[in-house]
Design a protein around this motif. Structure first.
Motif, PDB file in Angstrom:
ATOM      1  N   ARG A 153      -1.085  -6.438 -10.679  1.00 56.55           N
ATOM      2  CA  ARG A 153      -2.512  -6.169 -11.109  1.00 56.55           C
ATOM      3  C   ARG A 153      -2.786  -4.750 -10.351  1.00 56.55           C
ATOM      4  NH1 ARG A 153      -8.131  -6.966  -9.932  1.00 56.55           N
ATOM      5  NH2 ARG A 153      -7.536  -7.436  -7.663  1.00 56.55           N
ATOM      6  N   GLN A 154      -2.492  -4.649  -9.215  1.00 53.10           N
ATOM      7  CA  GLN A 154      -2.706  -3.548  -8.397  1.00 53.10           C
ATOM      8  C   GLN A 154      -1.739  -2.215  -8.850  1.00 53.10           C
ATOM      9  OE1 GLN A 154      -4.816  -2.920  -6.123  1.00 53.10           O
ATOM     10  NE2 GLN A 154      -5.735  -4.971  -6.007  1.00 53.10           N
ATOM     11  N   ALA A 155      -0.756  -2.523  -9.449  1.00 55.50           N
ATOM     12  CA  ALA A 155      -0.069  -1.475 -10.328  1.00 55.50           C
ATOM     13  C   ALA A 155      -0.811  -0.827 -11.335  1.00 55.50           C
ATOM     14  CB  ALA A 155       1.277  -1.968 -10.523  1.00 55.50           C
ATOM     15  N   PHE A 156      -1.503  -1.791 -11.875  1.00 51.03           N
ATOM     16  CA  PHE A 156      -2.297  -1.281 -13.102  1.00 51.03           C
ATOM     17  C   PHE A 156      -3.446  -0.579 -12.550  1.00 51.03           C
ATOM     18  CE2 PHE A 156      -6.215  -2.848 -15.660  1.00 51.03           C
ATOM     19  CZ  PHE A 156      -6.140  -1.863 -16.332  1.00 51.03           C
ATOM     20  N   LEU A 157      -4.056  -1.047 -11.601  1.00 53.48           N
ATOM     21  CA  LEU A 157      -5.301  -0.470 -11.122  1.00 53.48           C
ATOM     22  C   LEU A 157      -4.928   0.863 -10.419  1.00 53.48           C
ATOM     23  CD1 LEU A 157      -7.154  -3.579  -9.488  1.00 53.48           C
ATOM     24  CD2 LEU A 157      -7.761  -2.375 -11.615  1.00 53.48           C
ATOM     25  N   GLY A 158      -3.797   1.103 -10.104  1.00 54.07           N
ATOM     26  CA  GLY A 158      -3.417   2.245  -9.556  1.00 54.07           C
ATOM     27  C   GLY A 158      -3.668   3.555 -10.937  1.00 54.07           C
ATOM     28  N   LEU A 159      -3.507   3.171 -11.811  1.00 55.86           N
ATOM     29  CA  LEU A 159      -3.712   3.906 -12.888  1.00 55.86           C
ATOM     30  C   LEU A 159      -5.214   4.392 -13.212  1.00 55.86           C
ATOM     31  CD1 LEU A 159      -1.294   2.446 -15.642  1.00 55.86           C
ATOM     32  CD2 LEU A 159      -0.703   4.468 -14.012  1.00 55.86           C
ATOM     33  N   MET A 160      -6.045   3.614 -12.565  1.00 55.71           N
ATOM     34  CA  MET A 160      -7.410   4.047 -12.874  1.00 55.71           C
ATOM     35  C   MET A 160      -8.066   4.687 -12.019  1.00 55.71           C
ATOM     36  SD  MET A 160      -9.331   2.509 -15.076  1.00 55.71           S
ATOM     37  CE  MET A 160      -7.956   1.357 -15.528  1.00 55.71           C
ATOM     38  N   PRO A 161      -8.444   5.930 -12.323  1.00 52.43           N
ATOM     39  CA  PRO A 161      -9.264   6.821 -11.521  1.00 52.43           C
ATOM     40  C   PRO A 161     -10.441   6.369 -10.538  1.00 52.43           C
ATOM     41  CG  PRO A 161      -9.477   7.729 -13.536  1.00 52.43           C
ATOM     42  CD  PRO A 161      -8.489   6.474 -13.609  1.00 52.43           C
ATOM     43  N   TYR A 162     -10.591   6.501  -9.200  1.00 52.23           N
ATOM     44  CA  TYR A 162     -11.736   6.080  -8.631  1.00 52.23           C
ATOM     45  C   TYR A 162     -12.193   4.648  -9.004  1.00 52.23           C
ATOM     46  CZ  TYR A 162     -11.647  11.318  -8.848  1.00 52.23           C
ATOM     47  OH  TYR A 162     -11.407  12.529  -8.799  1.00 52.23           O
ATOM     48  N   TYR A 163     -11.208   3.670  -9.047  1.00 51.34           N
ATOM     49  CA  TYR A 163     -11.558   2.359  -9.193  1.00 51.34           C
ATOM     50  C   TYR A 163     -12.635   1.949  -8.412  1.00 51.34           C
ATOM     51  CZ  TYR A 163     -11.124  -2.400 -10.274  1.00 51.34           C
ATOM     52  OH  TYR A 163     -11.625  -4.069 -10.187  1.00 51.34           O
ATOM     53  N   LYS A 164     -12.017   1.888  -6.909  1.00 48.59           N
ATOM     54  CA  LYS A 164     -12.930   1.379  -5.911  1.00 48.59           C
ATOM     55  C   LYS A 164     -13.946   2.064  -5.689  1.00 48.59           C
ATOM     56  CE  LYS A 164      -8.880  -0.185  -3.107  1.00 48.59           C
ATOM     57  NZ  LYS A 164      -8.010  -0.310  -2.045  1.00 48.59           N
ATOM     58  N   ASP A 165     -14.170   3.281  -5.669  1.00 45.28           N
ATOM     59  CA  ASP A 165     -15.381   4.019  -5.731  1.00 45.28           C
ATOM     60  C   ASP A 165     -16.473   3.350  -6.704  1.00 45.28           C
ATOM     61  OD1 ASP A 165     -14.457   5.439  -3.760  1.00 45.28           O
ATOM     62  OD2 ASP A 165     -13.821   7.205  -4.987  1.00 45.28           O
ATOM     63  N   HIS A 166     -15.900   3.279  -7.912  1.00 46.53           N
ATOM     64  CA  HIS A 166     -16.734   2.815  -9.052  1.00 46.53           C
ATOM     65  C   HIS A 166     -17.286   1.364  -8.847  1.00 46.53           C
ATOM     66  CE1 HIS A 166     -16.211   6.336 -11.168  1.00 46.53           C
ATOM     67  NE2 HIS A 166     -15.301   6.046 -11.879  1.00 46.53           N
ATOM     68  N   LEU A 167     -16.473   0.447  -8.295  1.00 45.40           N
ATOM     69  CA  LEU A 167     -17.089  -0.761  -7.700  1.00 45.40           C
ATOM     70  C   LEU A 167     -18.047  -0.661  -6.735  1.00 45.40           C
ATOM     71  CD1 LEU A 167     -13.708  -2.927  -7.313  1.00 45.40           C
ATOM     72  CD2 LEU A 167     -15.251  -2.993  -9.333  1.00 45.40           C
ATOM     73  N   GLU A 168     -17.828   0.473  -5.699  1.00 42.39           N
ATOM     74  CA  GLU A 168     -18.968   0.140  -4.898  1.00 42.39           C
ATOM     75  C   GLU A 168     -20.210   1.079  -5.354  1.00 42.39           C
ATOM     76  OE1 GLU A 168     -18.878  -0.598  -1.493  1.00 42.39           O
ATOM     77  OE2 GLU A 168     -16.661  -1.381  -1.716  1.00 42.39           O
ATOM     78  N   ARG A 169     -20.134   1.644  -6.411  1.00 41.05           N
ATOM     79  CA  ARG A 169     -21.505   2.222  -6.902  1.00 41.05           C
ATOM     80  C   ARG A 169     -22.101   1.349  -7.799  1.00 41.05           C
ATOM     81  NH1 ARG A 169     -23.840   6.582  -8.458  1.00 41.05           N
ATOM     82  NH2 ARG A 169     -24.902   6.909 -10.482  1.00 41.05           N
ATOM     83  N   ILE A 170     -21.235   0.238  -8.228  1.00 42.66           N
ATOM     84  CA  ILE A 170     -22.072  -0.845  -9.293  1.00 42.66           C
ATOM     85  C   ILE A 170     -22.871  -1.654  -8.216  1.00 42.66           C
ATOM     86  CG2 ILE A 170     -21.559  -2.951 -10.330  1.00 42.66           C
ATOM     87  CD1 ILE A 170     -19.074  -1.854 -11.775  1.00 42.66           C
ATOM     88  N   ILE A 171     -22.151  -2.025  -6.982  1.00 40.39           N
ATOM     89  CA  ILE A 171     -22.785  -2.706  -6.006  1.00 40.39           C
ATOM     90  C   ILE A 171     -24.148  -2.012  -5.450  1.00 40.39           C
ATOM     91  CG2 ILE A 171     -22.441  -3.927  -3.877  1.00 40.39           C
ATOM     92  CD1 ILE A 171     -19.593  -4.235  -4.447  1.00 40.39           C
ATOM     93  N   GLU A 172     -24.061  -0.647  -5.202  1.00 35.42           N
ATOM     94  CA  GLU A 172     -24.881  -0.263  -4.731  1.00 35.42           C
ATOM     95  C   GLU A 172     -26.207  -0.197  -5.665  1.00 35.42           C
ATOM     96  OE1 GLU A 172     -27.004   1.677  -1.668  1.00 35.42           O
ATOM     97  OE2 GLU A 172     -25.256   0.738  -1.718  1.00 35.42           O
ATOM     98  N   ILE A 173     -26.046   0.543  -7.083  1.00 37.28           N
ATOM     99  CA  ILE A 173     -26.866   0.485  -7.924  1.00 37.28           C
ATOM    100  C   ILE A 173     -27.567  -0.848  -8.138  1.00 37.28           C
ATOM    101  CG2 ILE A 173     -27.403   0.810 -10.219  1.00 37.28           C
ATOM    102  CD1 ILE A 173     -25.191   2.991 -10.115  1.00 37.28           C
ATOM    103  N   ALA A 174     -26.943  -1.920  -8.198  1.00 38.56           N
ATOM    104  CA  ALA A 174     -27.324  -3.196  -8.480  1.00 38.56           C
ATOM    105  C   ALA A 174     -28.361  -3.717  -7.369  1.00 38.56           C
ATOM    106  CB  ALA A 174     -26.488  -4.306  -8.567  1.00 38.56           C
ATOM    107  N   LYS A 175     -27.757  -3.418  -5.921  1.00 36.24           N
ATOM    108  CA  LYS A 175     -28.635  -3.646  -4.839  1.00 36.24           C
ATOM    109  C   LYS A 175     -30.075  -3.022  -4.676  1.00 36.24           C
ATOM    110  CE  LYS A 175     -27.655  -1.883  -0.966  1.00 36.24           C
ATOM    111  NZ  LYS A 175     -27.033  -1.527   0.483  1.00 36.24           N
ATOM    112  N   LEU A 176     -29.974  -1.550  -5.143  1.00 32.56           N
ATOM    113  CA  LEU A 176     -31.189  -0.925  -4.931  1.00 32.56           C
ATOM    114  C   LEU A 176     -32.222  -1.166  -5.924  1.00 32.56           C
ATOM    115  CD1 LEU A 176     -29.739   2.741  -4.414  1.00 32.56           C
ATOM    116  CD2 LEU A 176     -31.094   1.192  -2.846  1.00 32.56           C
ATOM    117  N   ARG A 177     -31.797  -1.607  -7.346  1.00 33.24           N
ATOM    118  CA  ARG A 177     -32.661  -1.858  -8.290  1.00 33.24           C
ATOM    119  C   ARG A 177     -33.103  -2.993  -8.131  1.00 33.24           C
ATOM    120  NH1 ARG A 177     -29.285  -0.139 -13.699  1.00 33.24           N
ATOM    121  NH2 ARG A 177     -29.426   2.370 -13.439  1.00 33.24           N
TER     122      ARG A 177
END
Length: 289
Positions: A153-177
């Motif tokens: 699974r991590q080998a697949f996610l390694g192809l995904m640009p900014y995957y972890k950053d996008h997860l953090e953005r989802i959490i931050e936006i949901a928390k603020l709203r």
């Protein structure tokens, strides 16, 4: 190192006071410690261990052979019980390791006979094996489930640009709203697309030809940002959009975040001529309590 010096008598005559050089000489040549002072000194290295070692690991008691703890030379346990380091003991004389002992029995079982833990404990034992730097155990655990699948699974996610950053953005936006609206949950739009270029069923043949034979100016005509909060993609792998959605939900859930999602349509933004963006848009619902 503990340095013990003799007691200096204070002279009443200023002329008898020691010079700075005399004081330095006196410090460099300390007096021999008394029996009481020697008893209070730290134990001298190397520390000697019995053949059968009683252990107290975070309040849990174990007994094993010294040779078991030294099974693999390049581990923390082998270094701790090599005699080069001082290990404190509890009131009963057990050697104390300040670590949660819940999974230490699994560590010992591997050192004794190579036994591996059941599947439900693999992740937890893996963390302990990392702490104690037991390379052979780490290698064995990585080759069985669920860690084997996690490597894929991590080998697949390694192809995904900014995957972890996008997860953090989802959490931050949901928390603020949620905080702004004083709400129990928050919703946001997420685009997940696998293809680099937009595609529709009708333009598929034309699009494929443009995909590999397009100029820089043509590429810019297709570049755009969907009107969403977070966008994942593109990537080149067999794994599809649903596989990435599963990864997103899994990683958010692992952090204790309750999440639901559903497809609410496509971007449908007009790009050029008869080309439209058909990237799928998902609504994520993050529930906070």
């Amino acid at each position: 190192m503990v340095v013990v010096t003799g007691q200096n008598k204070v002279s009443a005559n200023p002329d008898d006071a020691m010079s700075s050089s005399d004081a330095e000489d006196d410090f460099q040549e300390p007096a021999t410690p008394t029996a009481t002072q020697a008893g209070q000194a730290l134990p001298l290295l190397p520390q000697q261990f019995p053949e059968v070692v009683p252990l107290n690991v975070g309040g849990m008691f174990f007994t094993t052979r010294l040779s078991t703890l030294r099974r693999y030379e390049d581990t923390m346990l082998a270094a701790m019980f090599s005699g080069r380091h001082y290990i404190p003991t509890d009131a009963e004389g057990r050697y104390f390791i300040d670590r949660d002992g819940t999974y230490f029995g699994d560590i010992l079982n591997f050192l004794r006979s190579g036994d591996l833990p059941p599947r439900e404990r693999v992740r937890s034992v893996y963390k302990e094996a990392q702490y104690y730097s037991i390379g052979p155990l780490l290698d064995n655990l990585e080759d069985i489930q669920p860690l084997k699948g996690e490597k894929v699974r991590q080998a697949f996610l390694g192809l995904m640009p900014y995957y972890k950053d996008h997860l953090e953005r989802i959490i931050e936006i949901a928390k603020l709203r949620a905080m702004q609206r004083k709400a129990r949950f928050a919703k946001l739009k997420v685009c997940v697309f696998k293809e680099e270029m937009p595609i529709t069923p009708y333009e598929c043949p034309h699009f494929n030809s443009l995909r590999f034979e397009r100029s820089e100016s043509e590429t810019k005509l297709f570049e755009h940002h969907c009107e969403v909060d977070v966008s994942f993609g593109p990537w080149e792998a067999v794994a599809d959009v649903y596989d990435l959605l599963h990864c997103i939900v899994t990683d958010l859930s692992a952090r204790g975040i309750a999440v639901d999602h559903q497809c609410i349509g496509v971007c449908d933004k007009h790009l050029i001529n008869h080309y439209y963006c058909k990237r799928p848009i998902y609504e994520f619902k993050i529930t906070w309590w």
